[in-house]
Enzyme design. Structure first.
Site, PDB file in Angstrom:
ATOM      1  N   CYS A   1      -5.005   6.023  -3.816  1.00 42.27           N
ATOM      2  CA  CYS A   1      -4.462   4.563  -3.876  1.00 42.27           C
ATOM      3  C   CYS A   1      -2.982   4.926  -4.321  1.00 42.27           C
ATOM      4  O   CYS A   1      -3.026   5.305  -5.475  1.00 42.27           O
ATOM      5  CB  CYS A   1      -5.220   3.621  -4.653  1.00 42.27           C
ATOM      6  SG  CYS A   1      -4.127   1.955  -4.895  1.00 42.27           S
TER       7      CYS A   1
ATOM      8  N   HIS B   1      -3.310  -4.111 -10.700  1.00 39.85           N
ATOM      9  CA  HIS B   1      -4.052  -3.313 -11.143  1.00 39.85           C
ATOM     10  C   HIS B   1      -4.492  -3.329 -12.364  1.00 39.85           C
ATOM     11  O   HIS B   1      -3.805  -3.786 -13.466  1.00 39.85           O
ATOM     12  CB  HIS B   1      -3.151  -1.796 -10.987  1.00 39.85           C
ATOM     13  CG  HIS B   1      -2.932  -1.541  -9.553  1.00 39.85           C
ATOM     14  ND1 HIS B   1      -3.749  -0.614  -8.844  1.00 39.85           N
ATOM     15  CD2 HIS B   1      -1.898  -1.878  -8.654  1.00 39.85           C
ATOM     16  CE1 HIS B   1      -3.033  -0.578  -7.665  1.00 39.85           C
ATOM     17  NE2 HIS B   1      -1.977  -1.293  -7.494  1.00 39.85           N
TER      18      HIS B   1
ATOM     19  N   GLY C   1      -1.920   2.589  -7.004  1.00 39.70           N
ATOM     20  CA  GLY C   1      -2.890   2.814  -8.099  1.00 39.70           C
ATOM     21  C   GLY C   1      -2.228   3.846  -8.861  1.00 39.70           C
ATOM     22  O   GLY C   1      -2.308   4.036 -10.149  1.00 39.70           O
TER      23      GLY C   1
ATOM     24  N   CYS D   1       0.861  -0.978  -0.103  1.00 41.58           N
ATOM     25  CA  CYS D   1      -0.078  -0.033  -0.008  1.00 41.58           C
ATOM     26  C   CYS D   1       0.829   1.086   0.088  1.00 41.58           C
ATOM     27  O   CYS D   1       1.620   1.590   1.039  1.00 41.58           O
ATOM     28  CB  CYS D   1      -0.777  -0.021   1.107  1.00 41.58           C
ATOM     29  SG  CYS D   1      -2.045   1.545   1.308  1.00 41.58           S
TER      30      CYS D   1
ATOM     31  N   GLU E   1     -10.816  -0.034  -5.204  1.00 39.30           N
ATOM     32  CA  GLU E   1      -9.779  -0.918  -4.461  1.00 39.30           C
ATOM     33  C   GLU E   1     -10.457  -2.241  -3.772  1.00 39.30           C
ATOM     34  O   GLU E   1     -11.365  -2.280  -3.156  1.00 39.30           O
ATOM     35  CB  GLU E   1      -9.051  -0.406  -3.123  1.00 39.30           C
ATOM     36  CG  GLU E   1      -8.195   1.061  -3.559  1.00 39.30           C
ATOM     37  CD  GLU E   1      -7.178   1.320  -2.540  1.00 39.30           C
ATOM     38  OE1 GLU E   1      -6.397   0.472  -2.254  1.00 39.30           O
ATOM     39  OE2 GLU E   1      -7.100   2.422  -2.044  1.00 39.30           O
TER      40      GLU E   1
END
Length: 280
Positions: free
Chosen positions: A224, A166, A227, A76, A215
């Site tokens: 994100c 992703h 992301g 993350c 997410e």
């Protein structure tokens, strides 16, 4: 009942509950995460992050992430920035650079400090992974602008892993998207064997991208980090943007630099919200 001490921090409004678990954690964090992350009955957050001892000598600490639904996340980007502030400002660890072990490998983190507190963080997010089975998706080779039918409509998707999977979709208008309906359909699509994070992106210029994200395990979030990295490399790879861009998210802006050596650097804020204790 046990009293659990925690801190809540956010990066570009992507918020997390942090616990110093180097000497243990009471109970099963996967089971506890949904209760703690509940925004009406708990603390409220997009996820729970534990700080643990590293498993080897390559890192200063280990970060373990649980999504709001209790599922485990490999990495993350916003969460690791918050972790750097959490451990530095409380005097747990003040290494510079800080090396953090994650389920996606060891990440190197550089902090910008003002008046003894972390205000901005740059993370070496590593190299993007384009090979389909490694992302993973249900396809061999790279997935660049591939047609994918979702809910009766065909989208052109670009898939990449930044430590987690992703799916990037370029659109003309991100604000009008029915993301609450569309996001779960991408997340649980059979093309993604471990589910997926989906980013919908509008190109605002060669150095500016606007995105919304769904997410896996958390739903739509304000930002994100992985992301934003996925969006940046997908935009550059498909010729839509430069390799150094600002990604605009509902929670703020992140600076992404896809360097010539293929490494991706992410820079953004890290903000304390509050500390507390809760019975678990």
């Amino acid at each position: 009942m046990t009293t659990l001490s925690f801190a809540k921090l956010h990066g570009t409004a992507n918020d997390f509950i942090y616990v110093d678990a180097r000497e243990g954690f009471p109970g099963d964090p996967a089971a506890l995460a949904p209760r703690l992350c509940d925004r009406r009955r708990g603390v409220g957050a997009d996820g729970l992050i534990l700080v643990l001892p590293p498993s080897n000598g390559d890192a200063h600490c280990r970060m373990v992430i649980y999504n709001a639904d209790g599922s485990r996340a490999e990495m993350c980007g916003n969460g690791i920035r918050g972790l750097a502030k959490f451990v530095h400002d409380r005097g747990f660890l003040r290494a510079s650079p800080l090396r953090v072990e994650t389920d996606a490998g060891v990440k190197t983190v550089h902090t910008e400090v003002a008046n003894g507190r972390v205000v901005r963080v740059t993370v070496d997010m590593g190299l993007p992974v384009w090979e389909g089975r490694a992302i993973p998706v249900a396809s061999d080779g790279e997935v660049i602008e591939r047609p994918l039918e979702v809910a009766g409509q065909t989208y052109r998707v670009t898939c990449v892993s930044m430590g987690n999977p992703h799916c990037v979709v370029f659109v003309d208008d991100v604000a009008a998207l029915p993301l609450a309906d569309l996001g779960p359909r991408f997340e649980h699509h059979p093309f993604f064997p471990r589910r997926v994070n989906t980013e919908f992106v509008r190109v605002a210029g060669r150095e500016r991208l606007v995105m919304r994200v769904w997410e896996r395990g958390a739903g739509e979030t304000m930002a994100c980090g992985t992301g934003a990295c996925a969006v940046a490399v997908a935009a550059a790879r498909t010729g839509r943007a430069a390799r150094h861009v600002v990604v605009v998210l509902p929670g703020g802006e992140l600076e992404i630099d896809w360097r010539d050596d293929d490494r991706v650097l992410m820079t953004g804020d890290a903000v304390d919200v509050f500390e507390g204790r809760i019975e678990v």
